[in-house]
Design an enzyme around this catalytic site. Structure first.
Site, PDB file in Angstrom:
ATOM      1  N   ASP A  66     -46.589  25.424-101.426  1.00 39.73           N
ATOM      2  CA  ASP A  66     -47.710  24.580-100.999  1.00 39.73           C
ATOM      3  C   ASP A  66     -47.740  24.377 -99.485  1.00 39.73           C
ATOM      4  OD1 ASP A  66     -45.452  23.122-100.903  1.00 39.73           O
ATOM      5  OD2 ASP A  66     -46.250  21.313-101.835  1.00 39.73           O
TER       6      ASP A  66
ATOM      7  N   HIS B  75     -46.951  49.185 -80.414  1.00 40.51           N
ATOM      8  CA  HIS B  75     -47.285  47.968 -81.167  1.00 40.51           C
ATOM      9  C   HIS B  75     -46.178  46.917 -81.033  1.00 40.51           C
ATOM     10  CE1 HIS B  75     -50.402  50.197 -83.887  1.00 40.51           C
ATOM     11  NE2 HIS B  75     -50.853  49.941 -82.680  1.00 40.51           N
TER      12      HIS B  75
ATOM     13  N   ASP C 285     -51.855  43.014 -74.227  1.00 46.20           N
ATOM     14  CA  ASP C 285     -52.954  43.474 -75.084  1.00 46.20           C
ATOM     15  C   ASP C 285     -53.266  42.305 -76.003  1.00 46.20           C
ATOM     16  OD1 ASP C 285     -54.662  44.629 -76.909  1.00 46.20           O
ATOM     17  OD2 ASP C 285     -53.448  46.427 -77.226  1.00 46.20           O
TER      18      ASP C 285
ATOM     19  N   ASP D 221     -60.898  42.855 -77.410  1.00 45.17           N
ATOM     20  CA  ASP D 221     -59.638  43.615 -77.428  1.00 45.17           C
ATOM     21  C   ASP D 221     -59.416  44.166 -76.020  1.00 45.17           C
ATOM     22  OD1 ASP D 221     -57.480  45.234 -77.972  1.00 45.17           O
ATOM     23  OD2 ASP D 221     -58.567  46.642 -79.254  1.00 45.17           O
TER      24      ASP D 221
ATOM     25  N   HIS E 148     -51.623  58.147 -78.282  1.00 47.99           N
ATOM     26  CA  HIS E 148     -52.632  57.526 -79.154  1.00 47.99           C
ATOM     27  C   HIS E 148     -54.046  57.961 -78.788  1.00 47.99           C
ATOM     28  CE1 HIS E 148     -53.766  54.510 -76.080  1.00 47.99           C
ATOM     29  NE2 HIS E 148     -52.486  54.266 -75.880  1.00 47.99           N
TER      30      HIS E 148
ATOM     31  N   HIS F   1     -61.618  52.900 -80.609  1.00 52.37           N
ATOM     32  CA  HIS F   1     -61.883  52.499 -82.001  1.00 52.37           C
ATOM     33  C   HIS F   1     -63.066  51.557 -81.984  1.00 52.37           C
ATOM     34  CE1 HIS F   1     -59.947  48.608 -81.178  1.00 52.37           C
ATOM     35  NE2 HIS F   1     -58.967  49.276 -80.606  1.00 52.37           N
TER      36      HIS F   1
ATOM     37  N   HIS G  43     -59.990  46.683 -85.380  1.00 47.04           N
ATOM     38  CA  HIS G  43     -60.268  48.078 -85.724  1.00 47.04           C
ATOM     39  C   HIS G  43     -61.395  47.992 -86.737  1.00 47.04           C
ATOM     40  CE1 HIS G  43     -55.919  49.275 -84.468  1.00 47.04           C
ATOM     41  NE2 HIS G  43     -56.678  48.943 -83.449  1.00 47.04           N
TER      42      HIS G  43
ATOM     43  N   GLU H  51     -59.393  52.904 -74.052  1.00 51.57           N
ATOM     44  CA  GLU H  51     -58.056  52.402 -73.740  1.00 51.57           C
ATOM     45  C   GLU H  51     -57.036  53.506 -73.485  1.00 51.57           C
ATOM     46  OE1 GLU H  51     -56.079  50.562 -77.182  1.00 51.57           O
ATOM     47  OE2 GLU H  51     -57.984  50.652 -78.235  1.00 51.57           O
TER      48      GLU H  51
ATOM     49  N   TYR I 230     -47.206  56.273 -71.130  1.00 49.58           N
ATOM     50  CA  TYR I 230     -45.962  55.658 -71.614  1.00 49.58           C
ATOM     51  C   TYR I 230     -44.826  56.649 -71.409  1.00 49.58           C
ATOM     52  CZ  TYR I 230     -49.805  53.367 -74.030  1.00 49.58           C
ATOM     53  OH  TYR I 230     -51.004  52.753 -74.303  1.00 49.58           O
TER      54      TYR I 230
ATOM     55  N   ARG J 146     -51.476  50.515 -70.056  1.00 49.95           N
ATOM     56  CA  ARG J 146     -52.709  50.736 -70.810  1.00 49.95           C
ATOM     57  C   ARG J 146     -53.779  49.874 -70.157  1.00 49.95           C
ATOM     58  NH1 ARG J 146     -50.864  50.253 -75.503  1.00 49.95           N
ATOM     59  NH2 ARG J 146     -51.337  48.097 -76.074  1.00 49.95           N
TER      60      ARG J 146
ATOM     61  N   GLU K 187     -57.617  48.663 -71.113  1.00 43.55           N
ATOM     62  CA  GLU K 187     -58.530  48.692 -72.265  1.00 43.55           C
ATOM     63  C   GLU K 187     -59.714  47.764 -72.040  1.00 43.55           C
ATOM     64  OE1 GLU K 187     -56.786  47.167 -75.950  1.00 43.55           O
ATOM     65  OE2 GLU K 187     -58.319  48.231 -77.095  1.00 43.55           O
TER      66      GLU K 187
HETATM   67  N1  GLY Z   1     -54.932  45.794 -79.899  1.00 45.81           N
HETATM   68  C1  GLY Z   1     -54.995  46.874 -80.773  1.00 45.81           C
HETATM   69  C2  GLY Z   1     -55.581  48.044 -80.165  1.00 45.81           C
HETATM   70  O1  GLY Z   1     -55.702  48.111 -78.955  1.00 45.81           O
HETATM   71  O2  GLY Z   1     -56.025  48.923 -80.842  1.00 45.81           O
HETATM   72 MN    MN Z   2     -57.796  48.557 -78.986  1.00 45.29          MN
HETATM   73 MN    MN Z   3     -55.814  46.393 -77.666  1.00 49.42          MN
END
Ligand code: GLY
Ligand code: MN
Ligand code: MN
Length: 445
Positions: free
Chosen positions: A43, A251, A268, A279, A358, A362, A369, A392, A396, A414, A416
């Site tokens: 609870d 991540h 981020d 984001d 990456h 997105h 996402h 983004e 790295y 990064r 973004e």
């Molecule tokens: N913050 C998650 C991404 O940049 O996709």
């Molecule tokens: Mn992102």
């Molecule tokens: Mn991000």
């Protein structure tokens, strides 16, 4: 920032969405379970967020609810009928857990055509599915709801006897709703814009406040405080606050190490405002200045990111933008001696993935996402006005990569931004978050 109308306070807006949904899938019945409340022990309550499709179509923000959107079956009342199953009013429970709308609130405040308590769902569902040409329901997420839907189908099958008819197919609603959510209306853009303004201001504050010796969690708290005091309800995703080598973990979310002078910090983090999230990633020095090596890498990523934004317009495609980003990064990495060999060959064999593993973009919206198909009929989809996505690029150098010269080692960068496709090109919704080296260093006096 001026006043902004919360969409969730305008029931007519949601009615229009349900109408559009049934125009796209006439004769269909859509079923959406609410998100479950996260409880422990058993609870202890955690903050609740409604499931995005449920919210998008009803604005009804309670757990233990079930949304049915179906043909109205009557003339003049529009195409859609909303049936909401909700928690019963309960004086004792409401004393502990807060007010509930109950069936009356579901009708009066949210415009449900019919509302019942959730315990009535098993008994009423078979009737609601009667005559459906197609049932849209996402299987496999909630065992108890899957069972209800299957039982309702069984009841229908039995009632069909020897008629020779088939049961309606069950399809996943995600693509149909996803296609609607992908194109942001002016009102949705206003909410995204606010989420982006809030987020950009928080990143700017972080640039001003971060000092050597602070812990990553202090910076997380600072960002969160800035989000919340500007009116954001929550974060759109777990913030990544990564100093030094932690920024090479894509991540990273431990957010618990002390920040060191001479290192970069990668933040981020995105605020959610009325169910729309921003984001943003920014990378800047923990101390006052970028080192020479950091500045070289940062400038490479920034140049790449600006080129990618400049390519964004109706008719462009995300894979084209990603390809440009990879090629531009390969150029930069070759010129710095971090990659060697032939550019085309490196691209073909994805040699750049050692430093940029990456994707570039997105979709962005109610979910970080966000929903929406990336390809249609095997082709990358063409960008159209109203779509929103991130750009983004990053760099790295992994701590285990001993071949990297020390000035470039153990660094994650990064940058973004959140980009809206407009009729004539694009608009960067996160332009208020500084990203030029001179602007960042000027903030760190
Ligand atoms: N913050 C998650 C991404 O940049 O996709
Ligand atoms: Mn992102
Ligand atoms: Mn991000």
């Amino acid at each position: 920032m001026g006043l902004i109308m919360l969409l969730s306070h305008v029931p007519a807006y949601f009615k229009q969405r349900r109408e559009t949904l049934l125009e796209k899938a006439p004769g269909s019945v859509f079923l959406f379970p609410a998100n479950e409340e996260f409880l422990r022990n058993p609870d202890v309550h955690y903050p609740f967020r409604q499931e995005s499709n449920f919210q998008y179509l009803s604005a009804f923000e309670e757990a233990e609810s079930f949304l049915v959107v179906m043909p109205s079956g009557s003339q003049g009342a529009g195409k859609s009928r909303m049936v909401l199953f909700v928690r019963a009013r309960d004086v004792e429970k409401e004393m502990w857990e807060g007010e509930r709308y109950g069936t009356e609130g579901a009708r009066k405040v949210f415009g449900a055509d019919e509302a019942y308590t959730i315990d009535e769902l098993p008994r009423r569902l078979p009737d609601l599915l009667k005559g459906a040409e197609k049932i849209y329901y996402r299987m496999g997420l909630h065992a108890q709801h899957d069972k209800l839907v299957i039982e309702a189908m069984e009841i229908q099958r039995r009632s069909m006897g020897r008629s020779g008819k088939s049961l309606p197919p069950i399809a996943d609603p995600n693509e149909v709703v996803g296609e609607m959510r992908m194109f942001k209306s002016a009102d949705e853009v206003a909410l995204l814009r606010r989420a982006c303004q809030i987020t950009a201001a928080a990143h700017k504050t972080a640039m001003q406040e971060v000092r050597p010796g602070m812990n990553e969690f202090e910076v997380e708290a600072l960002v969160d405080y800035s989000f919340r005091r500007q009116g954001a309800q929550r974060v759109g995703y777990g913030s990544i606050i990564a100093g030094g080598k932690n920024s090479t973990c894509l991540h990273y979310r431990s957010n618990n190490e002390v920040l060191k002078d001479g290192d970069l910090i990668l933040i981020d983090a995105g605020a959610e405002f009325d169910y729309y999230t921003s984001d943003i990633t920014r990378t800047f020095p923990v101390g006052r200045r970028f080192t020479e090596g950091q500045a070289k890498l940062y400038s490479m990523v920034l140049k790449t990111q600006k080129e990618a934004i400049a390519m964004t317009r109706p008719g462009a495609k995300l894979p084209e933008i990603h390809k440009q980003v990879c090629e531009s990064l390969i150029d930069g990495l070759l010129s710095m001696g971090l990659l060697k060999g032939d550019k085309a060959e490196i691209f073909k064999t994805a040699g750049h993935r050692r430093f940029y593993p990456h994707n570039t973009s997105h979709w962005l919206g109610m979910d970080v996402h966000d929903v929406g198909l990336y390809h249609r009929n095997g082709e990358a989809r063409v960008l159209e006005p109203g779509m929103v996505f991130t750009i983004e690029p990053g760099f790295y150098s992994q701590p285990g990569d001993s071949a990297v010269p020390s000035e470039f080692a153990k660094i994650g960068i990064r940058i973004e931004d959140d980009i809206l496709v407009t009729a004539s090109g694009c608009e960067n919704l996160t332009v208020d978050a500084p990203k030029e080296i001179a602007d960042i260093e000027a903030l760190k006096k």
